[in-house]
Design a protein around this motif. Structure first.
Motif, PDB file in Angstrom:
ATOM      1  N   HIS A 159      -7.096  37.108  19.823  1.00 60.01           N
ATOM      2  CA  HIS A 159      -6.810  36.037  19.481  1.00 60.01           C
ATOM      3  C   HIS A 159      -7.424  35.811  17.953  1.00 60.01           C
ATOM      4  CE1 HIS A 159      -5.716  31.631  19.530  1.00 60.01           C
ATOM      5  NE2 HIS A 159      -6.620  31.384  19.083  1.00 60.01           N
ATOM      6  N   LYS A 160      -6.538  35.562  16.895  1.00 57.08           N
ATOM      7  CA  LYS A 160      -6.812  35.483  15.570  1.00 57.08           C
ATOM      8  C   LYS A 160      -6.606  33.960  15.047  1.00 57.08           C
ATOM      9  CE  LYS A 160      -7.887  40.082  14.244  1.00 57.08           C
ATOM     10  NZ  LYS A 160      -8.403  40.561  13.064  1.00 57.08           N
ATOM     11  N   GLU A 161      -7.681  33.444  14.279  1.00 64.30           N
ATOM     12  CA  GLU A 161      -7.372  32.006  13.737  1.00 64.30           C
ATOM     13  C   GLU A 161      -7.437  32.335  12.059  1.00 64.30           C
ATOM     14  OE1 GLU A 161      -9.566  29.316  15.782  1.00 64.30           O
ATOM     15  OE2 GLU A 161      -8.374  29.173  17.364  1.00 64.30           O
ATOM     16  N   SER A 162      -6.803  31.404  11.531  1.00 66.18           N
ATOM     17  CA  SER A 162      -6.993  31.394  10.125  1.00 66.18           C
ATOM     18  C   SER A 162      -6.921  29.796   9.774  1.00 66.18           C
ATOM     19  CB  SER A 162      -5.824  31.734   9.239  1.00 66.18           C
ATOM     20  OG  SER A 162      -6.039  33.232   9.487  1.00 66.18           O
ATOM     21  N   VAL A 163      -7.759  29.300   9.229  1.00 67.80           N
ATOM     22  CA  VAL A 163      -7.866  27.840   8.713  1.00 67.80           C
ATOM     23  C   VAL A 163      -7.292  27.435   7.280  1.00 67.80           C
ATOM     24  CG1 VAL A 163      -9.502  25.691   8.735  1.00 67.80           C
ATOM     25  CG2 VAL A 163      -9.861  27.336  10.272  1.00 67.80           C
ATOM     26  N   PHE A 164      -6.636  26.739   7.180  1.00 75.01           N
ATOM     27  CA  PHE A 164      -6.261  26.211   5.768  1.00 75.01           C
ATOM     28  C   PHE A 164      -6.088  24.824   5.575  1.00 75.01           C
ATOM     29  CE2 PHE A 164      -2.411  26.719   8.214  1.00 75.01           C
ATOM     30  CZ  PHE A 164      -1.347  25.929   7.739  1.00 75.01           C
ATOM     31  N   ALA A 165      -6.341  24.091   4.317  1.00 73.30           N
ATOM     32  CA  ALA A 165      -6.640  22.697   4.100  1.00 73.30           C
ATOM     33  C   ALA A 165      -5.248  22.032   3.853  1.00 73.30           C
ATOM     34  CB  ALA A 165      -7.486  22.576   2.774  1.00 73.30           C
ATOM     35  N   LEU A 166      -5.090  21.027   4.055  1.00 71.06           N
ATOM     36  CA  LEU A 166      -3.798  19.923   3.894  1.00 71.06           C
ATOM     37  C   LEU A 166      -4.231  18.689   3.008  1.00 71.06           C
ATOM     38  CD1 LEU A 166      -2.218  19.935   7.483  1.00 71.06           C
ATOM     39  CD2 LEU A 166      -1.570  21.417   5.505  1.00 71.06           C
ATOM     40  N   ASN A 167      -3.954  18.405   1.974  1.00 73.56           N
ATOM     41  CA  ASN A 167      -3.971  17.355   1.433  1.00 73.56           C
ATOM     42  C   ASN A 167      -2.628  16.347   1.022  1.00 73.56           C
ATOM     43  OD1 ASN A 167      -6.516  18.165   0.364  1.00 73.56           O
ATOM     44  ND2 ASN A 167      -5.594  19.732  -0.597  1.00 73.56           N
ATOM     45  N   VAL A 168      -3.237  15.036   1.060  1.00 78.54           N
ATOM     46  CA  VAL A 168      -1.716  14.134   0.986  1.00 78.54           C
ATOM     47  C   VAL A 168      -1.531  14.145  -0.408  1.00 78.54           C
ATOM     48  CG1 VAL A 168      -1.393  11.666   0.827  1.00 78.54           C
ATOM     49  CG2 VAL A 168      -2.690  12.405   2.863  1.00 78.54           C
ATOM     50  N   LYS A 169      -0.088  14.293  -0.594  1.00 75.59           N
ATOM     51  CA  LYS A 169       0.737  14.184  -1.793  1.00 75.59           C
ATOM     52  C   LYS A 169       1.883  13.552  -1.554  1.00 75.59           C
ATOM     53  CE  LYS A 169      -1.141  18.369  -3.900  1.00 75.59           C
ATOM     54  NZ  LYS A 169      -1.161  19.764  -4.154  1.00 75.59           N
ATOM     55  N   GLU A 170       2.219  12.549  -2.118  1.00 72.65           N
ATOM     56  CA  GLU A 170       3.393  11.511  -2.078  1.00 72.65           C
ATOM     57  C   GLU A 170       3.220  11.095  -0.582  1.00 72.65           C
ATOM     58  OE1 GLU A 170       6.818  13.530  -3.727  1.00 72.65           O
ATOM     59  OE2 GLU A 170       5.543  13.854  -5.370  1.00 72.65           O
ATOM     60  N   ASN A 171       4.390  11.457   0.199  1.00 73.96           N
ATOM     61  CA  ASN A 171       4.538  11.110   1.731  1.00 73.96           C
ATOM     62  C   ASN A 171       4.167  12.234   2.471  1.00 73.96           C
ATOM     63  OD1 ASN A 171       6.540  12.828   0.889  1.00 73.96           O
ATOM     64  ND2 ASN A 171       8.170  11.373   1.842  1.00 73.96           N
ATOM     65  N   ALA A 172       3.358  13.258   2.355  1.00 70.02           N
ATOM     66  CA  ALA A 172       3.196  14.233   3.449  1.00 70.02           C
ATOM     67  C   ALA A 172       1.868  14.867   3.000  1.00 70.02           C
ATOM     68  CB  ALA A 172       4.095  15.628   3.238  1.00 70.02           C
ATOM     69  N   PHE A 173       1.319  15.549   4.269  1.00 66.91           N
ATOM     70  CA  PHE A 173       0.294  16.472   3.986  1.00 66.91           C
ATOM     71  C   PHE A 173       0.816  17.936   3.779  1.00 66.91           C
ATOM     72  CE2 PHE A 173      -1.707  13.052   6.626  1.00 66.91           C
ATOM     73  CZ  PHE A 173      -3.055  13.024   6.387  1.00 66.91           C
ATOM     74  N   ILE A 174       0.175  18.272   2.452  1.00 68.80           N
ATOM     75  CA  ILE A 174       0.810  19.496   1.984  1.00 68.80           C
ATOM     76  C   ILE A 174      -0.545  20.669   1.804  1.00 68.80           C
ATOM     77  CG2 ILE A 174       1.795  20.460   0.002  1.00 68.80           C
ATOM     78  CD1 ILE A 174       3.217  17.919  -0.652  1.00 68.80           C
ATOM     79  N   GLY A 175      -0.084  21.824   1.942  1.00 75.03           N
ATOM     80  CA  GLY A 175      -1.017  22.960   1.775  1.00 75.03           C
ATOM     81  C   GLY A 175      -0.288  24.230   2.067  1.00 75.03           C
TER      82      GLY A 175
END
Length: 148
Positions: free
Chosen positions: A101-117
């Protein structure tokens, strides 16, 4: 010998579908932006699976360049005002690679009307993306399973 083969087949098949149930009730909604729709539940209730109470709905839209957009809706698929949410969220991409099992974490930031990353390149397929965001101090989770 037949019992051993049956037991192994059963054990392996249940492990293969361990994450398939998702979190929250099963949905049949279609995305407004061509993405995949999933339920949003309290992160604390995630272990309840399909019995977790639905708080919102989310749509995952992926672009060829790795950009991920997560749109949030109420239970009737009306877009939510993201001002009630913390400006940063996180996502975990998980896949089995050579039996591990492998995991990768990435960030999301609010831009306009969505969380984007930007998601990393998947190490294996299918993969899952679990998204965590906070609304008014409540930690919420949505899961998108069996992506390729």
């Amino acid at each position: 010998m037949k019992k051993l083969i049956f037991a192994l087949a059963f054990a392996l098949s249940s492990a293969a579908f361990a994450h398939d149930e998702g979190h929250g009730p099963k949905l049949s909604d279609t995305g407004k932006f061509g993405g995949i729709v999933s339920g949003v539940v309290l992160k604390a209730d995630a272990k309840k699976g399909s019995k977790a109470d639905l708080t919102h709905k989310a749509e995952l839209v992926r672009s060829a360049d790795g950009t991920v957009r997560v749109y949030l809706y109420d239970t009737k698929m009306i877009p939510l005002d993201l001002k009630k949410f913390e400006a940063k969220g996180s996502a975990v991409m998980a896949a089995k690679v050579k039996g591990k099992h492998k995991e990768s974490v990435f960030a999301l930031n609010v831009k306009e009307n969505a969380f984007i990353g930007t998601m990393p390149k998947p190490e294996g397929k299918p993969y899952n993306i679990d998204v965590t965001v906070k609304e008014n101090g409540r930690e919420l989770l949505t899961a998108f399973d069996n992506l390729d």
